[in-house]
Write a protein that holds these residues in place. Sequence first.
Motif, mmCIF file in Angstrom:
data_model
loop_
_atom_site.group_PDB
_atom_site.id
_atom_site.type_symbol
_atom_site.label_atom_id
_atom_site.label_comp_id
_atom_site.label_asym_id
_atom_site.label_seq_id
_atom_site.Cartn_x
_atom_site.Cartn_y
_atom_site.Cartn_z
ATOM 1 N N ALA A 91 0.831 -1.209 0.000
ATOM 2 C CA ALA A 91 0.000 0.000 0.000
ATOM 3 C C ALA A 91 0.863 1.255 0.000
ATOM 4 N N GLY A 92 1.974 1.224 0.769
ATOM 5 C CA GLY A 92 2.856 2.384 0.784
ATOM 6 C C GLY A 92 3.511 2.642 -0.561
ATOM 7 N N ASP A 93 3.846 1.582 -1.296
ATOM 8 C CA ASP A 93 4.445 1.759 -2.622
ATOM 9 C C ASP A 93 3.429 2.292 -3.618
ATOM 10 N N LEU A 94 2.195 1.852 -3.485
ATOM 11 C CA LEU A 94 1.172 2.278 -4.435
ATOM 12 C C LEU A 94 0.742 3.720 -4.184
ATOM 13 N N LEU A 95 0.788 4.174 -2.951
ATOM 14 C CA LEU A 95 0.363 5.535 -2.638
ATOM 15 C C LEU A 95 1.340 6.584 -3.143
ATOM 16 N N ILE A 96 2.582 6.214 -3.436
ATOM 17 C CA ILE A 96 3.559 7.189 -3.913
ATOM 18 C C ILE A 96 3.762 7.102 -5.424
ATOM 19 N N VAL A 97 2.936 6.328 -6.118
ATOM 20 C CA VAL A 97 3.012 6.270 -7.578
ATOM 21 C C VAL A 97 2.374 7.533 -8.154
ATOM 22 N N ASN B 203 4.281 1.803 -13.157
ATOM 23 C CA ASN B 203 5.749 1.764 -13.141
ATOM 24 C C ASN B 203 6.236 2.232 -11.772
ATOM 25 N N HIS B 204 6.679 1.282 -10.931
ATOM 26 C CA HIS B 204 7.188 1.619 -9.607
ATOM 27 C C HIS B 204 8.669 1.986 -9.715
ATOM 28 N N VAL B 205 9.012 3.184 -9.254
ATOM 29 C CA VAL B 205 10.406 3.643 -9.270
ATOM 30 C C VAL B 205 10.965 3.831 -7.865
ATOM 31 N N TRP B 206 10.137 3.766 -6.841
ATOM 32 C CA TRP B 206 10.599 3.945 -5.464
ATOM 33 C C TRP B 206 9.670 3.184 -4.540
ATOM 34 N N THR C 138 13.491 -0.215 -11.763
ATOM 35 C CA THR C 138 12.045 -0.026 -11.820
ATOM 36 C C THR C 138 11.351 -1.381 -11.836
ATOM 37 N N ARG C 139 10.105 -1.380 -11.394
ATOM 38 C CA ARG C 139 9.298 -2.591 -11.416
ATOM 39 C C ARG C 139 7.913 -2.230 -11.951
ATOM 40 N N SER C 140 7.464 -2.951 -12.949
ATOM 41 C CA SER C 140 6.198 -2.646 -13.605
ATOM 42 C C SER C 140 5.157 -3.694 -13.244
ATOM 43 N N CYS C 141 3.921 -3.242 -13.101
ATOM 44 C CA CYS C 141 2.772 -4.111 -12.818
ATOM 45 C C CYS C 141 1.675 -3.818 -13.834
ATOM 46 N N ALA C 142 1.183 -4.843 -14.476
ATOM 47 C CA ALA C 142 0.131 -4.691 -15.487
ATOM 48 C C ALA C 142 -1.229 -4.999 -14.869
ATOM 49 N N ILE C 143 -2.217 -4.197 -15.227
ATOM 50 C CA ILE C 143 -3.586 -4.373 -14.755
ATOM 51 C C ILE C 143 -4.479 -4.494 -15.986
ATOM 52 N N SER D 13 -2.753 15.293 -12.932
ATOM 53 C CA SER D 13 -1.757 15.069 -13.976
ATOM 54 C C SER D 13 -0.334 15.088 -13.433
ATOM 55 N N ARG D 14 -0.036 15.903 -12.411
ATOM 56 C CA ARG D 14 1.333 16.046 -11.945
ATOM 57 C C ARG D 14 1.500 15.715 -10.475
ATOM 58 N N VAL D 15 0.581 14.961 -9.895
ATOM 59 C CA VAL D 15 0.649 14.637 -8.471
ATOM 60 C C VAL D 15 0.567 13.135 -8.310
ATOM 61 N N PHE D 16 0.533 12.693 -7.065
ATOM 62 C CA PHE D 16 0.353 11.275 -6.796
ATOM 63 C C PHE D 16 -1.022 10.837 -7.293
ATOM 64 N N SER D 17 -1.051 9.660 -7.882
ATOM 65 C CA SER D 17 -2.309 9.195 -8.464
ATOM 66 C C SER D 17 -3.379 8.994 -7.408
ATOM 67 N N PHE D 18 -2.986 8.547 -6.220
ATOM 68 C CA PHE D 18 -3.933 8.363 -5.118
ATOM 69 C C PHE D 18 -3.640 9.448 -4.074
ATOM 70 N N VAL D 19 -4.330 10.569 -4.212
ATOM 71 C CA VAL D 19 -4.074 11.729 -3.363
ATOM 72 C C VAL D 19 -4.490 11.414 -1.939
ATOM 73 N N ARG D 20 -3.622 11.760 -1.000
ATOM 74 C CA ARG D 20 -3.934 11.548 0.396
ATOM 75 C C ARG D 20 -4.674 12.770 0.937
ATOM 76 N N LEU D 21 -5.827 12.535 1.526
ATOM 77 C CA LEU D 21 -6.660 13.617 2.040
ATOM 78 C C LEU D 21 -6.880 13.483 3.541
ATOM 79 N N LEU D 22 -5.931 12.893 4.237
ATOM 80 C CA LEU D 22 -6.137 12.702 5.665
ATOM 81 C C LEU D 22 -6.220 14.039 6.383
ATOM 82 N N GLU D 23 -5.317 14.963 6.093
ATOM 83 C CA GLU D 23 -5.375 16.276 6.710
ATOM 84 C C GLU D 23 -6.617 17.029 6.259
#
Length: 437
Positions: free
Chosen positions: A317-323, A338-341, A350-355, A384-394
């Motif tokens: 989950a942590g890796d996916l939230l920073i994509v 495409n996971h880069v971090w 890099t590590r790629s995952c297909a859906i 377009s230029r941010v994390f795909s899964f925006v965190r809205l906790l705050e």
Amino acid sequence: MASGNPSTKVVTALQTPIITTSTVTRMSTTRVATPVVTIAVSTVPTSSTPIMSVSTSGSTANVQHKANVGEMLRLGTPRLWLPAEQCRECFYPNDVNFNFCQQCGTRRLSRDRERPQPLPVDMEAIDSRLAELQEKAASMPYTQRKSKLQTDFEVFLESMQPPKTLMSAAPRDILRFLVWKDKGGRTVVHGADCSDENPCQCPSRLAFKTVDSYIGQLRSIFDKEGRGGEWNARVGFGNPAADKSVKQYLRMVTEEQMKQNLIPKQAIPMTTDKVERIINYIDLQLEKFPDIDPCHAFILGRDKALFLTLLFTGSRAGDLLIVKTENIHLPNGGFLLNHVWGKTLRDGNTRSCAIFQNDNSLLCPVTAIMGYVELAKALGINLSRVFSFVRLLETERLTMCLCLLMRQILDCVFIVTKLQCTRGRLYIVFEVHVLLP
């Protein structure tokens, strides 16, 4: 005494020889100079002074330098040390400022070059960049945990009698510290005489995985302080956290907990039927849009896409939230992440995952991601230029606090009308409706 031809070579006790040395240099095929010395002896009266005549293939300055050195040695004057530099022909170590080689007489190549122009160096910008990187390194979770552990260990050492420091700590002190940290453990280790009473009086210990993590952090702390390598008990030098007694302590703690089936707690696996229930509930709530709060609607759409993506990719989950959105590609009929971090991806690879699309529309991750993107567009959020899964906790906490404040204190209604994300920051546009009496 000798008589006869005056050119006869005769040496007596009353005569002093004159040594005339001529040196001829021959160059071999390996270009190494080989001196050949010829000595001629003639007779002179005793009152004459010894004379040494040297003829070489080198230069007069080099011969004079040798004569000066010999005179200094004869008089007992110490010679100043100079760094050495090898000759380019015979590799003889000459003084750094030599002009001709003292071994083969080769002339030194000229090194006179134009002095380069000074470069514009902004030391303030360089120091600012280094401070920024150090601040980022200090803010990492592992660094913060290790810093807290180091503080606790230093306070523990100062509380001992006599007080100690990191430079004087021994493996025995580390074992005492680990036992002292057991008071914060939550793993109950039952004794042999433990009854079935609930709760029992058995002590709580640190889990063996936590002990292993502490030992690794302590080893890193000592390495940073300059105490690296294996521990040498004879001289008291090395890394005390790498001693065999510390490893044996970890092995005994692990064995004690494993014998009682105290395995580390694992996350509860999510089955397909549980995921279907969650997705059904999210769809029921999204059907009320736009009558529900836009912030709540965005969170529901994001979580739906996130849950299904985790289900079909197996990523953390942590890796996916920073994509970021720029790392998501859209091939025919699916997505390519495409996971880069990530937690285990920090070496530049890099590590790629297909859906791909799923026949079950309720659990299709592609449909959920497309619905999430459409919902963000409807709410005015640019992904377009941010994390795909925006965190809205705050944002969630801010929205709830503002709603409570406006309704109870200002006696008005707070309605979020638009969410906009720019350069990683989320901006909320809201309307305030005042309740008239």
